[in-house]
Design an enzyme around this catalytic site. Structure first.
Site, PDB file in Angstrom:
ATOM      1  N   TYR A  53       0.812  -1.216   0.000  1.00 12.76           N
ATOM      2  CA  TYR A  53       0.000   0.000   0.000  1.00 12.76           C
ATOM      3  C   TYR A  53       0.846   1.267   0.000  1.00 12.76           C
ATOM      4  O   TYR A  53       0.413   2.297  -0.528  1.00 12.76           O
ATOM      5  CB  TYR A  53      -0.998  -0.026   1.167  1.00 12.76           C
ATOM      6  CG  TYR A  53      -2.065  -1.061   0.936  1.00 12.76           C
ATOM      7  CD1 TYR A  53      -3.129  -0.813   0.084  1.00 12.76           C
ATOM      8  CD2 TYR A  53      -1.980  -2.314   1.528  1.00 12.76           C
ATOM      9  CE1 TYR A  53      -4.087  -1.786  -0.165  1.00 12.76           C
ATOM     10  CE2 TYR A  53      -2.929  -3.292   1.288  1.00 12.76           C
ATOM     11  CZ  TYR A  53      -3.982  -3.026   0.438  1.00 12.76           C
ATOM     12  OH  TYR A  53      -4.915  -3.997   0.168  1.00 12.76           O
ATOM     13  N   ARG A  56       1.334   1.875  -3.614  1.00 12.16           N
ATOM     14  CA  ARG A  56       0.094   2.378  -4.229  1.00 12.16           C
ATOM     15  C   ARG A  56      -0.106   3.854  -3.873  1.00 12.16           C
ATOM     16  O   ARG A  56      -0.535   4.659  -4.687  1.00 12.16           O
ATOM     17  CB  ARG A  56      -1.117   1.590  -3.733  1.00 12.16           C
ATOM     18  CG  ARG A  56      -1.044   0.078  -3.842  1.00 12.16           C
ATOM     19  CD  ARG A  56      -1.221  -0.455  -5.248  1.00 12.16           C
ATOM     20  NE  ARG A  56      -0.041  -0.287  -6.074  1.00 12.16           N
ATOM     21  CZ  ARG A  56       1.094  -1.013  -5.923  1.00 12.16           C
ATOM     22  NH1 ARG A  56       1.202  -1.918  -4.962  1.00 12.16           N
ATOM     23  NH2 ARG A  56       2.099  -0.836  -6.740  1.00 12.16           N
ATOM     24  N   GLN A  86     -15.935   2.579  -5.736  1.00 13.64           N
ATOM     25  CA  GLN A  86     -15.199   1.405  -5.282  1.00 13.64           C
ATOM     26  C   GLN A  86     -13.712   1.716  -5.186  1.00 13.64           C
ATOM     27  O   GLN A  86     -12.939   0.908  -4.684  1.00 13.64           O
ATOM     28  CB  GLN A  86     -15.414   0.244  -6.260  1.00 13.64           C
ATOM     29  CG  GLN A  86     -16.867  -0.170  -6.410  1.00 13.64           C
ATOM     30  CD  GLN A  86     -17.055  -1.184  -7.521  1.00 13.64           C
ATOM     31  OE1 GLN A  86     -16.620  -2.330  -7.404  1.00 13.64           O
ATOM     32  NE2 GLN A  86     -17.696  -0.780  -8.600  1.00 13.64           N
ATOM     33  N   ASN A  87     -13.324   2.888  -5.672  1.00  7.56           N
ATOM     34  CA  ASN A  87     -11.909   3.252  -5.734  1.00  7.56           C
ATOM     35  C   ASN A  87     -11.426   3.812  -4.405  1.00  7.56           C
ATOM     36  O   ASN A  87     -12.167   4.509  -3.707  1.00  7.56           O
ATOM     37  CB  ASN A  87     -11.687   4.276  -6.848  1.00  7.56           C
ATOM     38  CG  ASN A  87     -12.134   3.745  -8.202  1.00  7.56           C
ATOM     39  OD1 ASN A  87     -12.102   2.539  -8.444  1.00  7.56           O
ATOM     40  ND2 ASN A  87     -12.570   4.636  -9.069  1.00  7.56           N
ATOM     41  N   VAL A  88     -10.178   3.555  -4.092  1.00  9.03           N
ATOM     42  CA  VAL A  88      -9.601   4.031  -2.826  1.00  9.03           C
ATOM     43  C   VAL A  88      -8.765   5.294  -3.019  1.00  9.03           C
ATOM     44  O   VAL A  88      -8.174   5.795  -2.069  1.00  9.03           O
ATOM     45  CB  VAL A  88      -8.756   2.923  -2.147  1.00  9.03           C
ATOM     46  CG1 VAL A  88      -9.638   1.738  -1.779  1.00  9.03           C
ATOM     47  CG2 VAL A  88      -7.602   2.465  -3.040  1.00  9.03           C
ATOM     48  N   ASP A  89      -8.728   5.820  -4.253  1.00 11.03           N
ATOM     49  CA  ASP A  89      -7.991   7.061  -4.502  1.00 11.03           C
ATOM     50  C   ASP A  89      -8.864   8.271  -4.157  1.00 11.03           C
ATOM     51  O   ASP A  89     -10.050   8.137  -3.844  1.00 11.03           O
ATOM     52  CB  ASP A  89      -7.535   7.116  -5.968  1.00 11.03           C
ATOM     53  CG  ASP A  89      -8.710   7.050  -6.946  1.00 11.03           C
ATOM     54  OD1 ASP A  89      -9.507   8.007  -6.977  1.00 11.03           O
ATOM     55  OD2 ASP A  89      -8.837   6.041  -7.670  1.00 11.03           O
ATOM     56  N   HIS A 104     -14.761   1.088  -0.325  1.00 14.02           N
ATOM     57  CA  HIS A 104     -13.634   0.197  -0.022  1.00 14.02           C
ATOM     58  C   HIS A 104     -12.510   0.892   0.739  1.00 14.02           C
ATOM     59  O   HIS A 104     -11.400   0.373   0.817  1.00 14.02           O
ATOM     60  CB  HIS A 104     -13.105  -0.434  -1.311  1.00 14.02           C
ATOM     61  CG  HIS A 104     -14.112  -1.306  -1.997  1.00 14.02           C
ATOM     62  ND1 HIS A 104     -14.045  -1.629  -3.338  1.00 14.02           N
ATOM     63  CD2 HIS A 104     -15.222  -1.915  -1.511  1.00 14.02           C
ATOM     64  CE1 HIS A 104     -15.074  -2.408  -3.650  1.00 14.02           C
ATOM     65  NE2 HIS A 104     -15.800  -2.588  -2.558  1.00 14.02           N
ATOM     66  N   THR A 170     -16.780   0.048 -14.275  1.00 11.14           N
ATOM     67  CA  THR A 170     -16.751  -1.065 -13.331  1.00 11.14           C
ATOM     68  C   THR A 170     -17.232  -2.335 -14.010  1.00 11.14           C
ATOM     69  O   THR A 170     -18.100  -2.294 -14.886  1.00 11.14           O
ATOM     70  CB  THR A 170     -17.609  -0.778 -12.085  1.00 11.14           C
ATOM     71  OG1 THR A 170     -17.685  -1.951 -11.276  1.00 11.14           O
ATOM     72  CG2 THR A 170     -19.016  -0.324 -12.455  1.00 11.14           C
ATOM     73  N   SER A 171     -16.665  -3.456 -13.598  1.00 11.65           N
ATOM     74  CA  SER A 171     -17.023  -4.752 -14.174  1.00 11.65           C
ATOM     75  C   SER A 171     -18.363  -5.263 -13.671  1.00 11.65           C
ATOM     76  O   SER A 171     -18.901  -6.227 -14.212  1.00 11.65           O
ATOM     77  CB  SER A 171     -15.938  -5.785 -13.825  1.00 11.65           C
ATOM     78  OG  SER A 171     -15.921  -6.005 -12.419  1.00 11.65           O
TER      79      SER A 171
END
Length: 226
Positions: A53, A56, A86-89, A104, A170-171
């Protein structure tokens, strides 16, 4: 004002040059997901997980929001906009979006390993031996596999109130985030922006088979014109 809920995934961040964690064979930057994104992995090898992390986080600080992030901010002129990501940025926030729900977790925050509510900003490396104010090891503020998603109920409530639902990059395969579409009201228009859209048959669905930087500004312009 009408309510717009925007569900974003890795695709919107990838267009800023941010690597998506998971590649085609399921590895996260060369690591098995169980090694770097589970409580068990952290307990087994905290040095490996923290360094994963740290890298990242370093990369995040080198990239900027793109046209899709910035276009979504314009919707706030005419709509109540909630971005469920859903992104952590922090690219949505840096672009100027004022209401972002991080399902997330957030890469630029850390938290105590003993008190999940002791959360604070952190842009530096986290190492073994770095402690919270009560003397406990700190960890990334990330929701790992097998952990509860604390903000899921909030995201469901916003989706239930949405007059328009927009899904970007997103998938629709990562749960529980992918289940949010099921909470939209039957009459709610849904727009899905993705070059390889995973949805095709939902009710009131409009598919925009483009990258986020191409499809989102066009969609935003049409919604503002309405």
């Amino acid at each position: 004002m009408k309510n717009i809920v925007v569900l974003t995934g890795a695709g919107i961040s990838a267009e800023s040059g941010l690597k998506t964690f998971r590649d085609a064979n399921g590895l996260w930057e060369g690591h098995d997901v169980m090694e770097v994104a589970t409580p068990e992995g952290f307990n087994k090898n905290p040095e490996l997980v923290l360094e994963f992390y740290n890298q990242r986080r370093k990369q995040l600080l080198t990239v900027s929001p793109n046209q899709a992030h910035r276009a979504l901010v314009k919707l706030e002129q005419l709509y109540n906009v909630t971005i469920v990501t859903q992104n952590v940025d922090d690219l949505h926030e840096r672009a100027g979006s004022s209401h972002v729900v991080h399902l997330h977790g957030e890469l630029l925050k850390a938290r105590s390993t003993k008190n999940p509510h002791d959360i604070f900003y952190c842009s530096n490396n986290i190492c073994v031996g770095d402690l919270c104010k009560n003397g406990h090891q700190i960890r990334p503020h990330i929701v790992w596999f097998g952990e509860a998603v604390p903000l899921l109920e909030d995201a469901v409530a916003y989706t239930q109130m949405a007059d328009i639902l927009i899904i970007i990059g997103t998938s629709m395969q990562v749960y529980p985030a992918a289940s949010l579409i099921d909470f939209a009201r039957p009459e709610t228009p849904i727009y899905f922006v993705d070059p390889n859209p995973a949805l095709s048959s939902a009710k009131n669905l409009t598919v925009i088979s483009k990258k986020a930087v191409e499809g989102v500004p066009t969609l935003v312009a049409s919604l503002i014109d309405k």
